[in-house]
Design an enzyme around this catalytic site. Structure first.
Site: not given
Ligand code: ATP
Length: 583
Positions: A192, A413, A416
């Site tokens: 995410t 939802e 709620h």
């Molecule tokens: P994990 O929990 O698996 O480590 P994470 O939450 O750290 O995952 P990231 O590694 O930050 O996720 O996300 C991987 C890729 O997904 C990012 O490098 C980006 O390209 C894309 N991405 C994820 N979320 C976004 C967002 N909100 N906006 C733009 N790109 C995103």
């Protein structure tokens, strides 16, 4: 110099010194013991070159053939003269012996020093080598990622914005005696954008970014993880201002269970303690921020979440349809997209996709288009990529979560949210969503009651009604036989509140003012039966009231649910508007 060469050189010096010592000993062997008569005999034969005199019981000397000897000291007057007359050189024993011994000792001490140097040099090298294995302590300098690379997640971005100012101007806060957060935990489903956000903090603040993973610190050998933590913070402190990012913090920060599962926890506990100690240790106004990420906040040890440690918790949820569109647009920016591509439609199709999955989807489409050499990414590439991508994900992650499941969530939802507005209009419903999060498996309706010191019986009853409203909406819309397991958490909470009302607060008629816990403590257990009857009756009455309310406002309920199915997330303003228009 390479460590290997250092060891070779030092070993060579030690061997050389030992050889010299051996040679010296060979040249100066222990003197041969001879009788005094034999000595006199040798003197007579002019075989004695030199004699060392002293005050001891023995004397030493050298024969013509270079052999050294030792014999009794006659200690008689005129002995020296006798020897001199016989052409024997007479010297003081002390000088020679001390010289010989000094040389031997020097060689020995020299060897020991060199060996000590070798051993002590080797140990820290091995240690630091260990701490480097598998852990990237090199920071990323000049991080290019900024907040503009993040689509959606606006609440999270907003929450971390003040950290940038803190990193850059720590004095500003310390002048006011403010303690800024040392640690921030980003939690939410995989992909995410937690790493992305942490990186963007470093990028926006223009400071180095240290990225490690919790699993790098979990080692078989006790103490190694802790040493790695110390190494990490030592390095980070050298950078003065920086962002330290610890992904998968749960790998080292899981709740401690007092070692019930044997000694396996020693290492993790030590590592966690080292992390806590380091976090308490650094100067809070230096400009170092530790950002950790996890998928499960509830599994973390409480010690990690206390003030002064990771005291800020920011949820990074799955994107709703608007955020998905923004993420898709962001990842289309550097790609040649054909005009037949409908990103908005794609955003609607990709329910429950994470940012990483959306990025992956666009990437797959680009690969397909490149393979076909059509010059542009077309809708059909995206459609193909969509199926390739969802085929690779686990079922629960699929966008293909059935339409009926989404409908159930939407009505649940909406129930709620609507009952909150009907029975407790002073509560805020800041967000209703059908996107799953840690707050609710299906979706959630965020109900924030006003802060109060005392809760009235009516408040508690209203709270229970709000909790029961999800199940009740399901029953009204889908029928009694089609109610689902989705209400299990609500029923658990409702029962807890009700038990408190009956048992502790004396709020129901038949329980009266008795405190059931005190009765139980005093061995009076027969109250149990009427207690359950009483609680059940209360719940039934409250449920009946909820049912009456929802049936009366069924049209509004349906409108909210339908809007949720389209929008996925509604804020309070939208909710109020829908209720107003539909009423
Ligand atoms: P994990 O929990 O698996 O480590 P994470 O939450 O750290 O995952 P990231 O590694 O930050 O996720 O996300 C991987 C890729 O997904 C990012 O490098 C980006 O390209 C894309 N991405 C994820 N979320 C976004 C967002 N909100 N906006 C733009 N790109 C995103």
């Amino acid at each position: 110099m390479n460590q290997k060469y250092k060891i070779i050189i030092v070993s060579a010096v030690v061997i050389l010194l030992l050889l010299v010592y051996g040679f010296w000993q060979h040249r100066n062997p222990e003197p041969e013991r001879i009788s005094y008569n034999q000595f006199l005999h040798e003197v007579q034969k002019n075989n004695v070159v030199k004699v060392y005199l002293n005050q001891e019981e023995t004397i030493q000397g050298i024969l013509k053939d270079n052999r050294r000897f030792i014999t009794d000291n006659p200690r008689k007057e005129g002995f020296k003269e006798e020897l001199l007359k016989a052409d024997v050189i007479v010297d003081e024993m002390k000088n020679q012996e001390m010289f010989n011994q000094a040389i031997s000792y020097l060689i020995l001490i020299g060897s020991i020093i060199v060996m000590f140097f070798l051993v002590s040099k080797k140990a820290p090298q091995v240690q630091s080598k260990k701490s480097k294995v598998g852990i990237n302590i090199k920071p990323e300098e000049g991080v290019k990622v900024s907040f503009s690379d993040i689509a959606g997640n606006q609440e999270a971005v907003h929450s971390v914005k003040e950290l940038i100012d803190f990193i850059n101007n720590p004095e500003k806060y310390s002048n006011y005696g403010a303690r800024m957060p040392r640690g921030v935990i980003l939690y939410g489903p995989p992909g995410t954008g937690k790493t992305l956000l942490a990186k963007a903090i470093a990028g926006e603040a223009g400071v180095p970014f240290y990225a490690v993973s919790g699993s790098d610190f979990v080692q078989v050998y006790v103490g190694v993880g802790a040493a790695r933590i110390r190494e990490l913070f030592k390095r980070a402190r050298q950078s003065e201002k920086c962002v330290i990012f610890i992904d998968e913090i749960d790998a080292l920060g899981k709740k401690r269970d007092g070692g019930l599962d044997g000694g396996g926890n020693d290492e993790r506990d030590q590592t966690l303690n080292a992390l806590l100690a380091e976090m308490s240790g650094f100067n809070e106004n230096q400009g170092i921020v530790v950002v950790a990420a996890t998928n499960r906040l509830d599994t973390l040890d409480e010690a990690l979440l206390r003030p002064g440690r990771f005291d800020r918790h920011i949820e990074i949820g799955l994107p709703d349809v608007k955020a998905r569109l923004k993420i898709l647009e962001l990842h289309s920016k550097n790609k040649p997209i054909h005009e037949d591509v409908d990103l908005e439609k794609l955003a609607h199709q990709t329910v429950y996709f994470s940012g990483a999955q959306l990025e992956n989807l666009m990437n797959e489409a680009a690969i397909l288009a490149a393979k076909n050499g059509k010059g542009m990414i077309q809708q059909q590439d995206i459609d193909k990529a969509f199926y390739t991508v969802i085929a690779g994900y686990e079922k629960k992650d699929r966008s293909a979560i059935s339409h009926i499941d989404r409908m159930i969530t939407a009505y649940h939802e909406s129930g709620h949210a609507l009952v909150t507005k009907l029975v407790a209009p002073e509560n805020r419903v800041s967000k209703v969503t059908i996107i799953p999060s840690t707050k609710g498996a299906g979706g959630f309706s965020m109900n924030i009651p006003p802060n109060r010191m005392y809760y009235k019986k009516k408040d508690m009853e209203n709270n229970i009604k709000i909790m029961l409203a999800g199940r009740c909406a399901e029953e009204i819309i889908f029928g009694k036989d089609n109610i689902t397991t989705g209400a299990s958490n609500d029923l658990e909470k409702a029962t807890e509140v009700l038990i408190d009302m009956v048992r502790r607060f004396g709020m129901t008629d038949s329980s009266g003012l008795l405190n059931y816990d005190v009765l139980y403590k005093n061995g009076i257990k027969q109250v149990q039966d009427n207690f359950i009857d009483e609680a059940k009756k209360c719940l039934d009455d409250l449920y009946a009231n909820v049912k009456y309310l929802l049936e009366k406002n069924k049209k509004v309920l349906v409108t909210i649910a339908e809007s949720l199915l389209v929008e996925e997330t509604l804020d309070e303003e939208q909710l109020d508007q829908i209720i107003k228009n539909a009423a």
